[in-house]
Write a protein that holds these residues in place. Structure first.
Motif, PDB file in Angstrom:
ATOM      1  N   ASN A  26       0.822  -1.204   0.000  1.00 26.52           N
ATOM      2  CA  ASN A  26       0.000   0.000   0.000  1.00 26.52           C
ATOM      3  C   ASN A  26       0.859   1.258   0.000  1.00 26.52           C
ATOM      4  O   ASN A  26       0.372   2.347  -0.219  1.00 26.52           O
ATOM      5  N   TYR A  27       2.153   1.093   0.267  1.00 22.50           N
ATOM      6  CA  TYR A  27       3.071   2.221   0.329  1.00 22.50           C
ATOM      7  C   TYR A  27       3.366   2.727  -1.077  1.00 22.50           C
ATOM      8  O   TYR A  27       3.707   1.953  -1.962  1.00 22.50           O
ATOM      9  N   VAL A  28       3.230   4.003  -1.281  1.00 23.35           N
ATOM     10  CA  VAL A  28       3.536   4.617  -2.570  1.00 23.35           C
ATOM     11  C   VAL A  28       4.878   5.327  -2.436  1.00 23.35           C
ATOM     12  O   VAL A  28       5.041   6.216  -1.609  1.00 23.35           O
ATOM     13  N   TRP A  29       5.861   4.911  -3.269  1.00 22.84           N
ATOM     14  CA  TRP A  29       7.195   5.486  -3.195  1.00 22.84           C
ATOM     15  C   TRP A  29       7.184   6.904  -3.723  1.00 22.84           C
ATOM     16  O   TRP A  29       6.603   7.197  -4.759  1.00 22.84           O
ATOM     17  N   LYS A  30       7.827   7.794  -2.987  1.00 22.08           N
ATOM     18  CA  LYS A  30       7.983   9.181  -3.428  1.00 22.08           C
ATOM     19  C   LYS A  30       9.450   9.556  -3.258  1.00 22.08           C
ATOM     20  O   LYS A  30      10.056   9.240  -2.234  1.00 22.08           O
ATOM     21  N   PRO A  31      10.031  10.206  -4.254  1.00 22.03           N
ATOM     22  CA  PRO A  31      11.434  10.595  -4.120  1.00 22.03           C
ATOM     23  C   PRO A  31      11.598  11.676  -3.050  1.00 22.03           C
ATOM     24  O   PRO A  31      10.701  12.499  -2.839  1.00 22.03           O
TER      25      PRO A  31
END
Length: 50
Positions: A26-31
């Motif tokens: 469910n984690y959305v990667w963000k830089p």
């Protein structure tokens, strides 16, 4: 002296692929910001590529 090593499959290798379900995150990667401008990043990349 004869040394023999017996390789046993790991738990992950011995699991059947038919029973395995893909993991869904469910984690959305963000830089994260690094503090460099786009121009500075381009310069670094061009240096690395030659």
């Amino acid at each position: 002296m004869r040394i023999t090593t017996e390789l046993k499959p790991t738990a992950a290798q011995s699991r059947s692929l038919a029973d395995a379900k893909p993991t869904i995150s469910n984690y959305v990667w963000k830089p994260q910001p690094c503090g460099l401008t786009r121009e500075e990043l381009r310069k670094i990349v061009l240096e690395q590529l030659g």
